[in-house]
Design an enzyme around this catalytic site. Sequence first.
Site, PDB file in Angstrom:
ATOM      1  N   LYS A   1       0.698  -0.950  -0.183  1.00 63.07           N
ATOM      2  CA  LYS A   1       0.065   0.037   0.183  1.00 63.07           C
ATOM      3  C   LYS A   1       0.409   1.715  -0.434  1.00 63.07           C
ATOM      4  O   LYS A   1       0.284   2.307  -0.579  1.00 63.07           O
ATOM      5  CB  LYS A   1      -0.642  -0.129   0.855  1.00 63.07           C
ATOM      6  CG  LYS A   1       0.112   0.381   2.306  1.00 63.07           C
ATOM      7  CD  LYS A   1      -1.759  -0.370   3.638  1.00 63.07           C
ATOM      8  CE  LYS A   1      -0.834   0.030   4.741  1.00 63.07           C
ATOM      9  NZ  LYS A   1      -0.323   1.122   5.469  1.00 63.07           N
ATOM     10  N   ASP A   2       2.328   1.112   0.322  1.00 63.26           N
ATOM     11  CA  ASP A   2       3.160   2.366   0.208  1.00 63.26           C
ATOM     12  C   ASP A   2       3.855   2.594  -1.759  1.00 63.26           C
ATOM     13  O   ASP A   2       4.721   3.761  -1.133  1.00 63.26           O
ATOM     14  CB  ASP A   2       3.943   2.486   1.310  1.00 63.26           C
ATOM     15  CG  ASP A   2       4.341   2.054   3.020  1.00 63.26           C
ATOM     16  OD1 ASP A   2       2.960   3.394   3.319  1.00 63.26           O
ATOM     17  OD2 ASP A   2       4.352   1.372   3.508  1.00 63.26           O
TER      18      ASP A   2
ATOM     19  N   ARG B   1      -8.607   7.934   4.226  1.00 59.57           N
ATOM     20  CA  ARG B   1      -9.969   7.113   3.836  1.00 59.57           C
ATOM     21  C   ARG B   1     -10.233   6.269   4.827  1.00 59.57           C
ATOM     22  O   ARG B   1     -11.458   6.578   4.526  1.00 59.57           O
ATOM     23  CB  ARG B   1      -8.890   6.144   2.918  1.00 59.57           C
ATOM     24  CG  ARG B   1      -9.413   4.558   2.783  1.00 59.57           C
ATOM     25  CD  ARG B   1      -8.623   3.489   2.420  1.00 59.57           C
ATOM     26  NE  ARG B   1      -7.794   2.804   2.743  1.00 59.57           N
ATOM     27  CZ  ARG B   1      -7.983   2.163   4.255  1.00 59.57           C
ATOM     28  NH1 ARG B   1      -9.309   1.822   4.971  1.00 59.57           N
ATOM     29  NH2 ARG B   1      -7.216   1.540   5.608  1.00 59.57           N
ATOM     30  N   ARG B   2      -9.234   5.933   6.081  1.00 61.44           N
ATOM     31  CA  ARG B   2      -9.861   5.499   6.993  1.00 61.44           C
ATOM     32  C   ARG B   2     -10.898   6.271   7.684  1.00 61.44           C
ATOM     33  O   ARG B   2     -11.934   6.445   8.308  1.00 61.44           O
ATOM     34  CB  ARG B   2      -9.088   5.066   8.026  1.00 61.44           C
ATOM     35  CG  ARG B   2      -8.415   3.964   7.786  1.00 61.44           C
ATOM     36  CD  ARG B   2      -7.321   3.261   8.830  1.00 61.44           C
ATOM     37  NE  ARG B   2      -6.936   2.509   8.198  1.00 61.44           N
ATOM     38  CZ  ARG B   2      -5.380   2.273   8.285  1.00 61.44           C
ATOM     39  NH1 ARG B   2      -4.073   2.950   8.918  1.00 61.44           N
ATOM     40  NH2 ARG B   2      -5.058   0.941   7.652  1.00 61.44           N
TER      41      ARG B   2
ATOM     42  N   ARG C   1       0.187   9.599  14.125  1.00 62.89           N
ATOM     43  CA  ARG C   1       1.695   9.634  13.909  1.00 62.89           C
ATOM     44  C   ARG C   1       1.972   8.464  14.256  1.00 62.89           C
ATOM     45  O   ARG C   1       2.092   8.593  15.444  1.00 62.89           O
ATOM     46  CB  ARG C   1       1.982  10.097  13.346  1.00 62.89           C
ATOM     47  CG  ARG C   1       1.841  11.380  12.034  1.00 62.89           C
ATOM     48  CD  ARG C   1       0.958  10.472  10.692  1.00 62.89           C
ATOM     49  NE  ARG C   1       2.258   9.763  10.676  1.00 62.89           N
ATOM     50  CZ  ARG C   1       3.367  10.643   9.485  1.00 62.89           C
ATOM     51  NH1 ARG C   1       3.417  11.692   9.503  1.00 62.89           N
ATOM     52  NH2 ARG C   1       5.064   9.587   9.465  1.00 62.89           N
TER      53      ARG C   1
ATOM     54  N   ARG D   1       1.787   4.404  18.650  1.00 59.42           N
ATOM     55  CA  ARG D   1       0.334   4.917  18.483  1.00 59.42           C
ATOM     56  C   ARG D   1      -0.952   3.913  19.208  1.00 59.42           C
ATOM     57  O   ARG D   1      -1.518   4.830  20.301  1.00 59.42           O
ATOM     58  CB  ARG D   1      -0.444   4.351  16.733  1.00 59.42           C
ATOM     59  CG  ARG D   1       0.369   5.360  16.106  1.00 59.42           C
ATOM     60  CD  ARG D   1      -0.369   4.726  14.376  1.00 59.42           C
ATOM     61  NE  ARG D   1       0.478   3.967  13.905  1.00 59.42           N
ATOM     62  CZ  ARG D   1       0.667   3.812  12.594  1.00 59.42           C
ATOM     63  NH1 ARG D   1      -1.285   4.175  12.634  1.00 59.42           N
ATOM     64  NH2 ARG D   1       1.195   3.650  11.970  1.00 59.42           N
TER      65      ARG D   1
ATOM     66  N   CYS E   1      -1.366   6.982  -2.077  1.00 61.59           N
ATOM     67  CA  CYS E   1      -1.822   6.251  -1.101  1.00 61.59           C
ATOM     68  C   CYS E   1      -2.448   6.676   0.270  1.00 61.59           C
ATOM     69  O   CYS E   1      -3.092   6.634   1.393  1.00 61.59           O
ATOM     70  CB  CYS E   1      -1.186   5.075  -0.631  1.00 61.59           C
ATOM     71  SG  CYS E   1       0.455   5.551   0.763  1.00 61.59           S
TER      72      CYS E   1
END
Length: 309
Positions: free
Chosen positions: A82-83, A130-131, A148, A154, A241
């Site tokens: 996804k990166d 997106r989330r 981040r 996190r 992304c």
Amino acid sequence: MRTIVVGTRRSELAVTQTEWVMDRLRKRLPQDWEMKQERIVTKGDQILHVTLSKVGGKGLFVKEIEQALMDKRIDLAVHSMKDMPGEMPTGLVMGAVTLREDPRDCLLSREGLRLEQLPTGAKVGTSSLRRQSQILAERPDLVVEPVRGNLNTRYRKLMEGQFAAIVLAYAGILRMGWEEKVTEILEAETMLPAVGQGALAVQCRADDHEVLQWLETIHDAETERTVTAERSFLHAFDGGCHLPIAGYAVTTEEGIRLRGMVAHPSGAPVISGEESGNDPVQVGGALARRLQAEGAETLLQEIRKGIQP
């Protein structure tokens, strides 16, 4: 005798993923070869004070590693799919796409509450537009704030009370062995995954035929087909992304079925659709054109203006 140097980001998850790939390659390693790892700091790892969407650009977690490949400091690079930007520098190729781990997202809640149970005004941590867009589409009464750092950072912020919940990729949770920390796995109907989420890309130089032949032994053709459809969809929007674009493809008896979405970070509007076919590139392009006709491109232009640094 050949020493293969494998490049990776320095985060614990990136190292864990790289070691997973190396373990599988070692079983197929020519007798006179050996492997070692080089950990590389990327721009995305250095800039932690702003959300990635505001940093701009593509390949924030891969450019420095790709440069090391081109400079022949390393021979392989392991990336989260996804990166990966839609286009690769000349001279580099994706030598293998690994068998996909679970592509879904998951919720980690301090009080053990599911997304539908969080109280009004509860803070949910994610730096992914997106989330964010899908959380707010489902629960517009929640507050989404950026978080981040690596997974440990996190999770610490969650447990310190900065957030009521955070949303993470379930694949990373599984690779870290953190399943017991998960409150809820978010199904694709609620949270459509990021393009390529759960798959790993192993990159190398196009002219390194020895390594390319070796990488074929860990390549998963079905994952490559589905991820190709997703990446074709993303590429049609010239999308990185870090925009609120989602895409998830599965194989069916008829070929490939791809679901895609473009949404506003506020949770509305959400423009989504589905496309099926045999050619993954055509499926991705066809779905992108359909959503563009429904206003997705105009929506993305507005979003890009809104997140300019």
